[in-house]
Design a protein around this motif. Structure first.
Motif, PDB file in Angstrom:
ATOM      1  N   GLY A  39       0.935  -1.179   0.084  1.00 17.19           N
ATOM      2  CA  GLY A  39       0.149   0.109   0.108  1.00 17.19           C
ATOM      3  C   GLY A  39       0.898   1.224   0.012  1.00 17.19           C
ATOM      4  O   GLY A  39       0.821   2.007   1.000  1.00 17.19           O
ATOM      5  N   VAL A  40       1.756   1.272  -1.025  1.00 18.94           N
ATOM      6  CA  VAL A  40       2.644   2.336  -1.160  1.00 18.94           C
ATOM      7  C   VAL A  40       2.500   3.301  -2.201  1.00 18.94           C
ATOM      8  O   VAL A  40       2.813   4.441  -2.131  1.00 18.94           O
ATOM      9  N   SER A  41       2.036   2.503  -3.543  1.00 16.18           N
ATOM     10  CA  SER A  41       1.785   3.376  -4.551  1.00 16.18           C
ATOM     11  C   SER A  41       0.808   4.350  -4.244  1.00 16.18           C
ATOM     12  O   SER A  41      -0.503   4.073  -3.665  1.00 16.18           O
ATOM     13  N   TYR A  42       0.679   5.524  -4.710  1.00 19.45           N
ATOM     14  CA  TYR A  42      -0.372   6.606  -4.512  1.00 19.45           C
ATOM     15  C   TYR A  42      -1.552   5.983  -5.396  1.00 19.45           C
ATOM     16  O   TYR A  42      -2.666   6.358  -5.012  1.00 19.45           O
ATOM     17  N   LYS A  43      -1.286   5.384  -6.433  1.00 18.34           N
ATOM     18  CA  LYS A  43      -2.320   4.887  -7.249  1.00 18.34           C
ATOM     19  C   LYS A  43      -3.280   4.151  -6.364  1.00 18.34           C
ATOM     20  O   LYS A  43      -4.604   3.988  -6.870  1.00 18.34           O
ATOM     21  N   GLY A  82       8.317   8.919 -17.481  1.00 23.19           N
ATOM     22  CA  GLY A  82       7.046   9.637 -18.096  1.00 23.19           C
ATOM     23  C   GLY A  82       6.135   9.876 -16.988  1.00 23.19           C
ATOM     24  O   GLY A  82       4.863   9.869 -17.347  1.00 23.19           O
ATOM     25  N   ILE A  83       6.191   9.449 -15.650  1.00 22.00           N
ATOM     26  CA  ILE A  83       5.271   9.934 -14.782  1.00 22.00           C
ATOM     27  C   ILE A  83       5.284  11.595 -14.533  1.00 22.00           C
ATOM     28  O   ILE A  83       6.006  12.184 -14.823  1.00 22.00           O
ATOM     29  N   GLY A  84       3.786  11.831 -14.320  1.00 20.38           N
ATOM     30  CA  GLY A  84       3.492  13.179 -14.515  1.00 20.38           C
ATOM     31  C   GLY A  84       3.837  13.840 -13.029  1.00 20.38           C
ATOM     32  O   GLY A  84       4.039  13.112 -12.122  1.00 20.38           O
ATOM     33  N   LYS A  85       4.030  15.106 -12.986  1.00 21.69           N
ATOM     34  CA  LYS A  85       4.491  15.879 -11.852  1.00 21.69           C
ATOM     35  C   LYS A  85       3.461  15.668 -10.531  1.00 21.69           C
ATOM     36  O   LYS A  85       3.897  15.613  -9.420  1.00 21.69           O
ATOM     37  N   ASP A  86       2.186  15.798 -10.937  1.00 26.33           N
ATOM     38  CA  ASP A  86       1.154  15.684  -9.836  1.00 26.33           C
ATOM     39  C   ASP A  86       1.160  14.358  -9.148  1.00 26.33           C
ATOM     40  O   ASP A  86       1.303  14.220  -8.110  1.00 26.33           O
ATOM     41  N   PHE A  87       1.304  13.202  -9.975  1.00 29.82           N
ATOM     42  CA  PHE A  87       1.513  12.084  -9.320  1.00 29.82           C
ATOM     43  C   PHE A  87       2.783  11.955  -8.640  1.00 29.82           C
ATOM     44  O   PHE A  87       2.600  11.487  -7.455  1.00 29.82           O
ATOM     45  N   ALA A  88       3.940  12.417  -9.095  1.00 31.29           N
ATOM     46  CA  ALA A  88       5.028  12.295  -8.488  1.00 31.29           C
ATOM     47  C   ALA A  88       4.988  13.024  -7.133  1.00 31.29           C
ATOM     48  O   ALA A  88       5.552  12.527  -6.086  1.00 31.29           O
TER      49      ALA A  88
END
Ligand code: F3S
Length: 385
Positions: A39-43, A82-88
């Motif tokens: 349960g570590v991915s923000y996804k 290619g990860i977006g800034k918001d997600f990062a």
């Protein structure tokens, strides 16, 4: 702890553990020596998850060695993925909260290759399902299939309820598997795990007749068993410390050459992959050596990720494998993997991989899949220079 004398986070954690213990009829709590939290991915966590972690981080602290499962991106090279800034920025918030809680941001599903390797009969609380199976079956440590919150609660209290796989009586085999197929590669073990996981469901398979099961074969077998079924442990002769045969009257099934072929075929959709990835579970050093050898004289022609822990990548750097892998254009995906990174939102449609577990979850994420041996993954991702 339950009264709140040791702080809010400890109280909340103990409430979770007491509730679990009551549900499963545990007579007492037991101390754990190691924790691994999924349960570590923000996804998967979302904003509610970040809020929950930040609340605990106000006064909570890990009491035992505690490491994290993969996150949704490489924590250093997320831009080249290619990860977006918001997600990062959200993902980095998650990692910051866990770090404040005292958990090590190792971000790997193979903690046993990255300094979190419990010994025989140690009580632990791990939540990555493939690592749970590996720990119970290969290391002989004792863990239930924890959820992220219950593993975190074990970290913040140093305890877990004593039930399930912590008790010797619940670690006996329930299904004998006679392996008639000749298994010649880790991918064959992966397919076998997928086949047996469906039949064994929540039981404990006992593999007979397996030759040549090393680290790579056992970790991919563990992952597949836990993805098609609810397996938390297997026994294998000469591998599992507790393997002492099956009680008479135990159900038995065979795994034949035909089962192997049919399972591998069923793990394939059609379509030409636009994304190829190996390292589910995260690559060992030997796998990185193999990939470096396979990439010799070749250049990457489509997105190709090699997933591994940062700890194993550091060893690979020292041996010179990383330089050879990156010279081809392949990308290391440390801290993450093809399943927990949000690749389905990045325009990819068809993914090739050498792991039945990855196939299972990529399909759940709406992607088409190909299940190929590692050598084919490398050759299809590249061309000769
Ligand atoms: Fe690990 Fe991701 Fe596979 S967490 S086991 S590489 S799905």
């Amino acid at each position: 702890m339950l009264s709140g004398k040791e702080g809010h986070a400890t109280k909340k954690s103990m409430e979770i553990l007491v509730a679990l213990g009551e549900i499963y009829g545990a007579k007492k709590l037991v101390r754990v020596s190691s924790v691994q939290v999924s349960g570590v991915s923000y996804k998967n966590l979302g904003d509610a998850g970040i809020e929950f972690l930040n609340e605990l981080a106000e006064d909570g602290r890990a009491r035992v060695k505690s490491t994290l499962n993969p996150a949704g991106m490489d924590l250093v090279n997320w831009q080249s993925q290619g990860i977006g800034k918001d997600f990062a920025s959200k993902q980095l918030e998650v990692i910051a909260a866990y770090t404040r809680l005292g958990l090590e941001p190792s971000c790997t599903c193979t903690p046993y290759l990255a300094g979190n390797e419990p010994g025989f009969a140690e009580h632990i609380a791990w939540s990555e399902s493939s690592a749970v199976v590996y720990a119970n079956s290969v290391l002989g440590a004792r863990t239930n299939r924890e959820g992220g919150p219950s593993a975190l609660a074990a970290s913040l209290t140093g305890r877990t309820p004593l039930y399930g796989y912590h008790l010797a009586a619940n670690r006996r085999p329930s299904l004998a598997v006679d392996v008639e197929a000749k298994l010649t590669a880790p991918e064959d073990f992966s397919a076998m795990g997928y086949f047996v996981g469906k039949i064994a469901n929540n039981g404990i398979p006992y593999f007979r007749g397996v030759e040549g099961a090393g680290l790579e074969e056992l970790k991919t077998l563990s992952a597949a068993l836990a993805s098609s079924g609810g397996v938390a442990m297997f026994h294998m002769e000469r591998v599992t410390p507790e393997a002492k045969g099956v009680p008479s009257g135990t159900d038995a099934v065979s795994f034949t050459r035909r089962d192997l072929g049919e399972t591998a075929a069923a793990l394939n959709d059609s379509g030409d992959p636009d994304f190829i990835s190996v390292g589910c579970p995260h690559c060992s050093l030997d796998e990185l050596a193999t990939i470096a050898r396979l990439l010799k004289g070749r250049s990457v022609t489509r997105e190709f990720w090699v997933c591994c822990s940062r700890a194993v990548k550091a060893l690979s750097d020292e041996r010179g494998y990383s330089r050879r892998i990156e010279a081809s254009g392949a990308k290391f995906a440390c801290d993450t993997c093809m399943v927990v990174a949000p690749i389905e939102t990045m325009g990819y449609k068809v993914v090739a991989t050498n792991s039945a577990k990855a196939v299972h979850y990529l399909r759940n994420n709406g992607l088409q899949v190909r299940f190929w041996p590692i050598a084919r993954c490398v050759s299809e991702a590249t061309e000769a220079r």
